[in-house]
Design a protein around this motif. Structure first.
Motif, short mmCIF file in Angstrom:
data_model
loop_
_atom_site.label_atom_id
_atom_site.label_comp_id
_atom_site.label_asym_id
_atom_site.label_seq_id
_atom_site.Cartn_x
_atom_site.Cartn_y
_atom_site.Cartn_z
N THR A 125 0.79 -1.40 -0.09
CA THR A 125 0.06 0.06 -0.01
C THR A 125 0.94 1.25 0.08
O THR A 125 0.55 2.09 -0.82
N LEU A 126 1.79 1.20 1.04
CA LEU A 126 2.85 2.54 1.08
C LEU A 126 3.51 2.76 -0.44
O LEU A 126 3.62 3.65 -0.79
N VAL A 155 -7.93 -3.72 -0.47
CA VAL A 155 -9.08 -3.04 -1.49
C VAL A 155 -8.30 -1.87 -1.87
O VAL A 155 -8.39 -1.29 -3.01
N ILE A 156 -7.55 -1.08 -0.98
CA ILE A 156 -6.81 0.01 -1.32
C ILE A 156 -5.83 -0.29 -2.54
O ILE A 156 -5.61 0.22 -3.57
N ASN A 157 -5.08 -1.45 -2.43
CA ASN A 157 -4.02 -1.91 -3.27
C ASN A 157 -4.74 -2.10 -4.62
O ASN A 157 -4.03 -1.92 -5.81
N GLN A 217 -5.44 0.88 -6.44
CA GLN A 217 -3.98 1.50 -7.03
C GLN A 217 -3.71 0.73 -8.41
O GLN A 217 -3.12 1.13 -9.29
N LEU A 218 -3.69 -0.53 -8.24
CA LEU A 218 -3.38 -1.60 -9.53
C LEU A 218 -4.18 -1.31 -10.62
O LEU A 218 -3.70 -1.14 -11.60
N ASN A 219 -5.51 -0.91 -10.26
CA ASN A 219 -6.64 -0.61 -11.34
C ASN A 219 -6.01 0.76 -12.22
O ASN A 219 -6.08 0.91 -13.28
N LYS A 220 -5.36 1.66 -11.35
CA LYS A 220 -4.90 2.91 -11.91
C LYS A 220 -3.77 2.81 -12.69
O LYS A 220 -3.64 3.58 -13.73
N ILE A 221 -3.12 1.67 -12.43
CA ILE A 221 -1.61 1.46 -13.29
C ILE A 221 -1.79 1.17 -14.63
O ILE A 221 -1.25 1.40 -15.66
N SER A 258 -2.29 -7.07 -16.38
CA SER A 258 -2.86 -8.10 -15.64
C SER A 258 -1.97 -9.08 -14.80
O SER A 258 -2.41 -9.64 -13.67
N PHE A 259 -0.76 -9.14 -15.18
CA PHE A 259 0.19 -9.82 -14.63
C PHE A 259 0.31 -9.38 -13.21
O PHE A 259 0.34 -10.25 -12.18
N ASN A 260 0.50 -8.41 -12.84
CA ASN A 260 0.50 -7.43 -11.62
C ASN A 260 -0.69 -7.85 -10.77
O ASN A 260 -0.64 -8.27 -9.45
#
Length: 538
Positions: free
Chosen positions: A307-308, A366-368, A371-375, A379-381
């Protein structure tokens, strides 16, 4: 989606309340119940009730923990005793021991469950989309269901469920006042003051922990304001509306500080155990070791770190969910450092850390995902992250499978402990056990509560000089609790007793929520040498 969350909530309620009357009370629960009866008679908890001494602090000074000016018992907050007094009234609805026990525990369990639901509700408040709300809430409730030692503490007539409720309630209020900041917060702030006052009356160490956490948070906000304005007076005036509830709570706590003699008893206890800095570090290490045994601490470290990393990579303003995440991380750290100051450490003092870990993990995941959706569409991540989290959750389940399977089997079986066995036996033998004098060296208040008997010697040995001159009708010596052996020997030599061996092991406790010592099945045994012995005067 909502129906899944409701089902998880119902499962938590059912799993907590199932067979709530089994086993009968153990030592600390009976302590709370008897002080509840003291309140019914005197209005506040006194160290004596009738011929019985309720006080049992293991300290050479038998006046420590007694407010002599008003003859009050003060080592613990009184909130639990008042709830027990009200709950004891419910027990008049039945004469059956286990139903009475369930009715006594019911208010405590419901209060604790409400605290968990408040934390689940808080998760749904900080996320915008329905999907995020669902993932956060169901993940949190599922993790709670997979952590049975939380439910075990909710089922006790003690202050732990109240602390869990107040942490959930205070966290909710803190979010509404200091993070969301979209409502008229006047009422919320007075509710905050009252909740903090109630927390002091429940478990003072957590009161100071929560106030210290808020002070750090608010000081940071003041520092931000000051660095912008370069005028400390103007910054203080602007920040005053944020500070006054906490300062008011400290002022309202001053009479309680006098009543409970909080700092004096803490200092004397620390001196008794010769508690120093190295012991403090050992306590921190012991708590961390305990939290790591079920894998949840590893999951916490991984999710918080991710998260950080993702947040600092983004370089954007922290949103409400992320601010709540930071606040709960701060509360966890302050709680860990603060609770380790207690010289003698039990799991019940820091069971709330388990709950904080679970809500931080749920928020963090959920926060992560956000953040991953914003990247972008990497899909691998996302697959790697989901796999890692899934593996860590599975590892945690495997590490605590013994506790999980044991707890769920307990919910479908009636547990009987040694003290409960003794109570039921004595009720079957004596028409009016309130006339009995019972000598025992542990869980004495259990007999006081269920049998209304006079119980002497006890764990501490408050009135040994007087007790030596008595002839007990019943002797129950618990072999795992050494002390005062000579007086029990004198009793057996002075009068004739016949020994009754009950088909249950003389286990150290009737049962206890602590993970190290909790039993999930009745310790029945055919081994005569291990059975609980009761001596009846002839």
């Amino acid at each position: 989606m909502e129906i899944v969350v409701v089902l998880a909530a119902l499962l938590l309620i059912i799993s907590t309340l199932s067979y709530l009357g089994y086993p009968l009370l153990w030592n600390d629960e009976a302590d709370t119940a008897m002080f509840g009866r003291s309140i019914q008679e005197h209005g506040y908890p006194k160290p004596k009730l009738g011929a019985n001494t309720l006080y049992h602090m293991p300290h050479p000074d038998l006046t420590l923990g007694v407010k002599e000016s008003i003859d009050a018992f003060i080592p613990h907050g009184w909130a639990q005793y008042y709830i027990a007094a009200a709950a004891d009234k419910l027990t008049n609805l039945s004469d059956q021991l286990h139903i009475k026990t369930a009715l006594l525990r019911l208010p405590f369990a419901l209060i604790g469950i409400t605290g968990i639901f408040l934390l689940a509700l808080l998760i749904t408040k900080v996320f915008a989309s329905r999907k995020q709300k669902f993932i956060g809430a169901i993940l949190f409730l599922t993790l709670v269901l997979l952590t049975p030692n939380i439910a075990l503490h909710l089922r006790e007539v003690r202050y732990y469920p109240l602390v869990i409720f107040l942490i959930g309630y205070l966290s909710f209020l803190f979010y509404k006042i200091y993070i969301e900041e979209k409502v008229n917060t006047g009422l919320y702030k007075w509710l905050l003051v009252f909740a903090l006052w109630l927390l002091y009356n429940t478990f003072a160490p957590v009161f100071f922990i929560f106030v210290a956490t808020a002070a750090i948070w608010l000081f940071y906000l003041w520092l931000q304001d000051y660095l912008t304005s370069k005028n400390w007076k103007r910054s203080w005036i602007r920040q005053w509306p944020r500070w006054w509830p906490w300062l008011t709570s400290l002022i309202s706590g001053l009479p309680l500080l006098w009543l409970y003699e909080t700092f004096f008893i803490a200092r004397v206890t620390a001196q008794q155990f010769n508690f120093g800095f190295s012991d403090y570090l050992d306590n921190i290490g012991a708590i961390i070791t305990f939290l790591s045994q079920t894998g949840s601490l590893y999951l916490l470290i991984v999710t918080v770190a991710i998260t950080l990393i993702l947040k600092f990579r983004e370089h954007q303003v922290w949103n409400s969910a992320e601010k709540l995440f930071l606040f709960l991380c701060l509360l966890f750290a302050v709680y860990l450092l603060g609770i380790a100051r207690i010289p003698f450490l039990f799991e019940r003092y820091f069971i709330e850390l388990r709950l904080l870990i679970l809500i931080i993990i749920s928020l963090s995941i959920v926060i992560n995902i956000q953040q991953l959706n914003k990247i972008g569409s990497q899909s691998f991540n996302k697959i790697a992250y989901a796999t890692m989290i899934g593996v860590l959750i599975l590892l945690g389940v495997l590490l605590r499978w013994e506790y999980i399977s044991g707890y769920w089997s307990q919910l479908t079986n009636r547990y009987y402990g040694p003290t409960g066995y003794a109570v039921k036996y004595l009720k079957s033998v004596y028409q009016d056990p309130s006339d009995l004098i019972i000598a025992t060296n542990y869980e004495e208040q259990v007999y006081m509560y269920y049998l209304k008997s006079r119980v002497i010697v006890g764990y501490v040995g408050n009135n040994l000089a007087e007790d030596r001159g008595l002839s007990p009708d019943v002797i129950i010596y618990r072999r795992d609790w050494t002390g005062h052996e000579d007086i029990f020997t004198d009793y057996l030599e002075k009068d004739d007793y016949r020994v009754i061996s009950l088909p249950i092991m003389d286990y150290k406790y009737n049962n206890i929520a602590e993970s190290c010592c909790h039993l999930y099945t009745s310790p029945l045994t055919r081994d005569y040498n291990k059975q609980l012995k009761i001596f009846l005067r002839q």
